[in-house]
Scaffold this motif. Structure first.
Motif, mmCIF file in Angstrom:
data_model
loop_
_atom_site.group_PDB
_atom_site.id
_atom_site.type_symbol
_atom_site.label_atom_id
_atom_site.label_comp_id
_atom_site.label_asym_id
_atom_site.label_seq_id
_atom_site.Cartn_x
_atom_site.Cartn_y
_atom_site.Cartn_z
ATOM 1 N N VAL A 150 8.763 -11.403 5.987
ATOM 2 C CA VAL A 150 7.887 -10.269 6.285
ATOM 3 C C VAL A 150 7.976 -9.900 7.765
ATOM 4 N N THR A 151 7.556 -8.663 8.045
ATOM 5 C CA THR A 151 7.337 -8.285 9.433
ATOM 6 C C THR A 151 5.923 -7.756 9.517
ATOM 7 N N TYR A 152 5.323 -7.836 10.724
ATOM 8 C CA TYR A 152 3.913 -7.486 10.838
ATOM 9 C C TYR A 152 3.724 -6.341 11.825
ATOM 10 N N HIS A 153 3.035 -5.304 11.365
ATOM 11 C CA HIS A 153 2.740 -4.157 12.232
ATOM 12 C C HIS A 153 1.329 -4.296 12.793
ATOM 13 N N ASP A 154 1.220 -4.373 14.117
ATOM 14 C CA ASP A 154 -0.104 -4.422 14.747
ATOM 15 C C ASP A 154 -0.657 -3.010 14.828
ATOM 16 N N SER A 155 -1.838 -2.802 14.299
ATOM 17 C CA SER A 155 -2.411 -1.458 14.448
ATOM 18 C C SER A 155 -2.951 -1.322 15.866
ATOM 19 N N CYS A 156 -2.999 -0.085 16.339
ATOM 20 C CA CYS A 156 -3.413 0.134 17.731
ATOM 21 C C CYS A 156 -4.853 -0.301 17.963
ATOM 22 N N SER A 157 -5.712 -0.064 16.980
ATOM 23 C CA SER A 157 -7.116 -0.464 17.186
ATOM 24 C C SER A 157 -7.224 -1.976 17.216
ATOM 25 N N ALA A 158 -6.406 -2.650 16.402
ATOM 26 C CA ALA A 158 -6.447 -4.112 16.414
ATOM 27 C C ALA A 158 -6.015 -4.622 17.784
ATOM 28 N N LEU A 159 -4.873 -4.132 18.214
ATOM 29 C CA LEU A 159 -4.267 -4.630 19.440
ATOM 30 C C LEU A 159 -5.111 -4.312 20.669
ATOM 31 N N ALA B 202 13.297 -7.995 7.549
ATOM 32 C CA ALA B 202 12.258 -8.381 6.589
ATOM 33 C C ALA B 202 12.356 -7.533 5.322
ATOM 34 N N ASP B 203 11.912 -8.097 4.200
ATOM 35 C CA ASP B 203 11.879 -7.285 2.981
ATOM 36 C C ASP B 203 10.480 -6.728 2.715
ATOM 37 N N THR B 204 9.505 -7.188 3.507
ATOM 38 C CA THR B 204 8.126 -6.749 3.293
ATOM 39 C C THR B 204 7.471 -6.456 4.637
ATOM 40 N N LEU B 205 6.709 -5.364 4.682
ATOM 41 C CA LEU B 205 5.962 -5.056 5.894
ATOM 42 C C LEU B 205 4.472 -5.252 5.617
ATOM 43 N N LEU B 206 3.812 -5.967 6.509
ATOM 44 C CA LEU B 206 2.375 -6.188 6.378
ATOM 45 C C LEU B 206 1.655 -5.558 7.560
ATOM 46 N N ALA B 207 0.403 -5.178 7.332
ATOM 47 C CA ALA B 207 -0.452 -4.717 8.422
ATOM 48 C C ALA B 207 -1.889 -4.876 7.962
ATOM 49 N N GLY B 208 -2.796 -4.695 8.880
ATOM 50 C CA GLY B 208 -4.203 -4.900 8.559
ATOM 51 C C GLY B 208 -5.006 -3.625 8.422
ATOM 52 N N GLU C 255 12.204 7.969 2.826
ATOM 53 C CA GLU C 255 13.521 7.651 3.370
ATOM 54 C C GLU C 255 14.339 6.776 2.427
ATOM 55 N N GLY C 256 13.748 6.448 1.280
ATOM 56 C CA GLY C 256 14.470 5.627 0.316
ATOM 57 C C GLY C 256 14.702 4.195 0.767
ATOM 58 N N LYS C 257 13.768 3.658 1.568
ATOM 59 C CA LYS C 257 13.925 2.274 2.033
ATOM 60 C C LYS C 257 13.346 1.313 0.993
ATOM 61 N N PRO C 258 13.970 0.162 0.840
ATOM 62 C CA PRO C 258 13.483 -0.790 -0.158
ATOM 63 C C PRO C 258 12.317 -1.662 0.321
ATOM 64 N N THR C 259 12.011 -1.617 1.623
ATOM 65 C CA THR C 259 10.970 -2.506 2.164
ATOM 66 C C THR C 259 9.644 -2.297 1.426
ATOM 67 N N ARG C 260 9.013 -3.408 1.023
ATOM 68 C CA ARG C 260 7.729 -3.290 0.331
ATOM 69 C C ARG C 260 6.588 -3.423 1.331
ATOM 70 N N VAL C 261 5.453 -2.863 0.976
ATOM 71 C CA VAL C 261 4.354 -2.755 1.936
ATOM 72 C C VAL C 261 3.062 -3.297 1.319
ATOM 73 N N TYR C 262 2.446 -4.267 1.987
ATOM 74 C CA TYR C 262 1.165 -4.822 1.539
ATOM 75 C C TYR C 262 0.183 -4.919 2.692
ATOM 76 N N HIS C 263 -1.087 -4.941 2.354
ATOM 77 C CA HIS C 263 -2.124 -5.272 3.337
ATOM 78 C C HIS C 263 -2.101 -6.783 3.522
ATOM 79 N N ILE C 264 -2.281 -7.229 4.749
ATOM 80 C CA ILE C 264 -2.196 -8.663 5.036
ATOM 81 C C ILE C 264 -3.205 -9.473 4.214
ATOM 82 N N ALA C 265 -4.365 -8.884 3.937
ATOM 83 C CA ALA C 265 -5.385 -9.627 3.179
ATOM 84 C C ALA C 265 -4.875 -9.985 1.790
ATOM 85 N N GLU C 266 -4.074 -9.123 1.207
ATOM 86 C CA GLU C 266 -3.550 -9.389 -0.132
ATOM 87 C C GLU C 266 -2.657 -10.628 -0.116
ATOM 88 N N VAL C 267 -1.863 -10.756 0.936
ATOM 89 C CA VAL C 267 -0.978 -11.917 1.044
ATOM 90 C C VAL C 267 -1.785 -13.178 1.352
#
Ligand code: SF4
Lengths: 474, 262
Positions: free
Chosen positions: B144-153, B214-220, B235-247
């Motif tokens: 996975v890779t993790y995207h920090d949201s601006c409000s979080a950071l 990564a094959d999955t992108l997570l964020a909060g 864009e036809g990208k295969p990367t899957r996207v979940y909320h971190i809480a789900e994981v």
């Protein structure tokens, strides 16, 4: 410069399709942003300096009248003159009058944003003076008849190729017939052309990074030394500066200088930092015979009395735009006036009007990266939000967005109605999108679906499911 | 007030779950994941019914009157709890950082608002910083890779907390995203007002996610997630996207955001 901010949307869209500009903007992160970070990491007291700078400037703004008068008194004592200008027109008139009285012909300028703000070049040229920009970036723009696109690196949008062409076109008649393509050769050519201009100039104009109340000095920082030549060689020096440039002491100026270069370009200190005080004294080897300061308000005293006062702390380092993801995609010209990026999105509406520049406070995600790097801790996102409130009160924002948001708030303030409406709506949307997982087009959401799909929701709302689950448990 | 409770014990912290409107409407599974994580950490969780939106869209659009009204609705619904917790740094950042600004001139309400702000937390930072959670019981066999949201950071100072909990998820490997402190281009109404700029920002983020391997992108934050998942699809990208809480709640067995049946 005629503002063109009302066309921000169209300006931005064409900028996004400009490959040269896009590759130039890509350098911001690896250049200025990385440079600032290196300086930040190397200076343990960086945060403490920011706090101190904010304090000093807040204190100065609280007592601005007193410090301006103190500054004026010191300038007069040193043999200079201070002229007060309320508006850009007044400032232009004063400068032109000084040039006329001095029977000047050639005017050279060191880079200054206030000069752009008051449109001094066009006014001087219209009055028959020959004006030459001596900062390399500004000089390039003068040849190309373009406004700056960055407050520190004005020609950041220009490629080397474009500069080679411009130089060949404009310098051919001066004997430079070879198209130079090496960076150093281009700089050298400009240096030779500009050297003549320096020597022939009657009036040298500079801005001021700071004005020092206790000494009546003005401070300019450059990396090319052109500011020094502009202020020492000609017989008349004119400093144009906004009233918010004044700081109480030399000590305060050196505090701010420690932050300025580091925040701007990732330099501990710029190559030249020049303090000038008054005209040449008898024992001085050189310096101007006349020394004038034009102090310009241009809406700043209004800002001083409003919630936007923190904006007057700005020391024009450009860090906010270097770190702005919107500026980094569209560049400075899209903003349509002198000041781009976050600081420009606050200043431009105040100086050219919120109706002309209404886009600027809105063209921001409020991500806050600018605020975290601003050396004087200006709460830029909050100031932009304040401007949005002004627009809302003056009903200057688009009526469609207004209605949609009011409707949302109205429903959101009625939780039962909200739940009644959202549950079937989301269920329906989920059913429609279930097989593909999202929508390529969505009526009423074309702004969203123009550039990305709208993912389908999961189904009924959380509230509906949760309440059902609680009932089932009982 | 109509509310429903999962009783733990009387002295366990009583948390009012601020679901957030996007989770409520778009991704209920994130709400259930939040409840599970909070209960596992020993909290008593209540979901007040009288909640909708925190008022951020109104606040960020300069509609201060509606923003204040919505803030008061939140105050009424959540004042009684020990904590207010929600799966979004954006909404909880509004409550924590901006509610006090909205009522700065209101001496009567300000103390109550400040008390509410002080006990309001984004979910993951609440688990780590307030409850001292170190690990979760979850497995996710993905890179996975993790995207920090601006409000979080930048509003809430959340950076290490999600990484700490992700490190305890078995099978999960984290590849950091290049330029993780740069906004994804969502920005609330910004993304529909300036779609071309927003789209370019999202595209850059999507490309960075792909480059991370990564094959999955997570964020909060669901705002970022819908923006990025929508861009991935376009864009036809295969990367899957979940909320971190789900994981973290071991509930990422549902379809990813924007994933279809076919
Ligand atoms: S607002 Fe702050 S970061 Fe931007 S130019 Fe001014 S001082 Fe620099």
């Amino acid at each position: 410069m005629q503002p063109n901010s009302r066309h921000f949307q169209a300006n931005a869209e064409s900028a996004l399709r400009e490959p040269n500009l896009q590759s130039a903007l890509k350098q911001l992160e690896s250049g200025f942003v990385a440079g600032r970070q290196r300086c930040y990491d190397a200076l343990p007291e960086f945060e403490a300096l920011r706090d101190r700078a904010k304090e000093v400037l807040d204190h100065t703004l609280d007592n601005l009248d007193a410090y301006l008068l103190e500054y004026e008194a010191r300038v007069l004592e040193s043999g200079g003159l201070v002229h007060w200008a309320g508006t850009p027109e007044e400032a232009r008139e004063i400068v032109i009058r000084i040039c006329r009285d001095a029977e000047a012909k050639n005017v050279i300028r060191g880079k200054s944003m206030i000069g752009e703000e008051i449109g001094i070049n066009d006014a001087l040229e219209a009055s028959g003076f020959e004006v030459t920009e001596t900062d390399l970036g500004e000089y390039i723009l003068q040849l190309g008849k373009e406004p700056p696109s960055h407050i520190v690196a004005p020609a950041i949008h220009k490629t080397k190729d474009e500069i080679s062409d411009l130089f060949l076109e404009h310098h051919r008649d001066l004997g430079f017939t070879k198209r130079q393509t090496e960076r150093s050769a281009l700089v050298n050519e400009a240096r030779q052309v500009l050297r003549e201009k320096f020597l022939a100039a009657d009036v040298g104009m500079t801005g001021a990074n700071f004005l020092i109340a206790e000494t009546g000095s003005n401070v300019i920082v450059t990396n090319e030394g052109n500011g020094d030549l502009s202020s020492t060689l000609p017989r008349v020096q004119i400093v144009t500066a906004a009233i918010d440039k004044v700081v109480p002491t030399l000590e305060d100026a050196s505090l701010l200088l420690r932050l300025l270069g580091r925040s701007a370009t990732g330099q501990e200190i710029t190559a030249y930092t020049t303090f000038t005080t008054g005209p040449r004294r008898e024992r001085d080897a050189d310096g101007p015979g006349e020394y004038h300061v034009v102090l310009i308000d241009n809406h700043r005293s209004e800002m001083l009395g409003s919630e936007l006062r923190p904006m007057l702390r700005c020391i024009r380092c450009g860090a906010c735009m270097n770190h702005c993801p919107v500026y980094g995609r569209v560049g400075g010209h899209a903003y349509g006036w002198v000041y781009p990026g976050p600081m420009g999105s606050v200043l431009t509406p105040l100086m050219v009007g919120l109706d002309e520049a209404g886009h600027l406070p809105n063209a921001c995600t409020l991500n806050g990266r600018c605020e975290t790097v601003c050396p004087v801790k200006i709460p830029l996102p909050n100031l932009l939000r304040s401007l949005r409130s002004r627009q809302h009160l003056q009903r200057q924002n688009s009526s469609l967005a207004r209605i949609a948001l009011s409707l949302w708030s109205w429903v959101a303030l009625r939780p039962r109605l909200y739940q009644l409406l959202t549950r079937p709506a989301m269920t329906l949307l989920a059913r429609l999108g279930a097989s593909s997982g999202g929508f390529r087009n969505m009526p009423f959401a074309s702004g969203w679906t123009r550039v990305r799909d709208l993912p389908a929701p999961q189904g009924s709302t959380f509230q509906a499911r949760w309440q059902q689950q609680q009932r089932d448990r009982k | 007030m109509v509310s429903t409770e999962n009783i733990h014990s009387a002295d366990s912290p009583h948390v009012g779950l601020f679901v957030t409107c996007l989770v409520d409407l778009y991704r209920p599974s994130v709400g259930f994941a939040a409840v599970k994580l909070l209960e596992q950490a020993g909290c008593r969780v209540t979901v007040p019914r009288a909640q909708t939106c925190c008022g951020q869209p109104a606040f960020n659009s300069g509609d201060d009157r509606h923003a204040r009204q919505l803030a008061l609705q939140v105050l009424d619904a959540f004042e009684e709890f020990d904590y207010v917790v929600g799966p979004s740094a954006s909404c909880l950042g509004t409550i924590r950082c901006h509610y006090p600004e909205m009522f700065a001139d209101d001496a009567a309400l300000l103390p109550r608002i400040e008390a509410l702000s002080a006990k309001s937390h984004e979910l993951v930072s609440f688990l780590v910083d307030v409850l001292g959670v170190e690990t979760v019981e979850a497995g996710f066999d993905h890179c996975v890779t993790y995207h920090d949201s601006c409000s979080a950071l930048r509003e809430l100072g959340i950076k290490s907390q999600p990484r700490k909990l992700l490190a305890s998820v078995s099978g999960l490997e984290l590849n950091e995203l290049q330029g993780t402190d740069i906004c994804c281009g969502f920005g609330g109404t910004f993304c529909v007002k300036y779609p071309e700029i927003s789209g370019r920002m999202a595209a850059d983020k999507v490309n960075a996610a792909e480059a991370s391997g990564a094959d999955t992108l997570l964020a909060g934050d669901l705002g970022c997630l819908l923006n990025l998942a929508g861009k991935m699809r376009r864009e036809g990208k295969p990367t899957r996207v979940y909320h971190i809480a789900e994981v973290l709640a071991n509930m990422a067995d549902c379809k990813s955001i924007g994933e279809g049946d076919d």
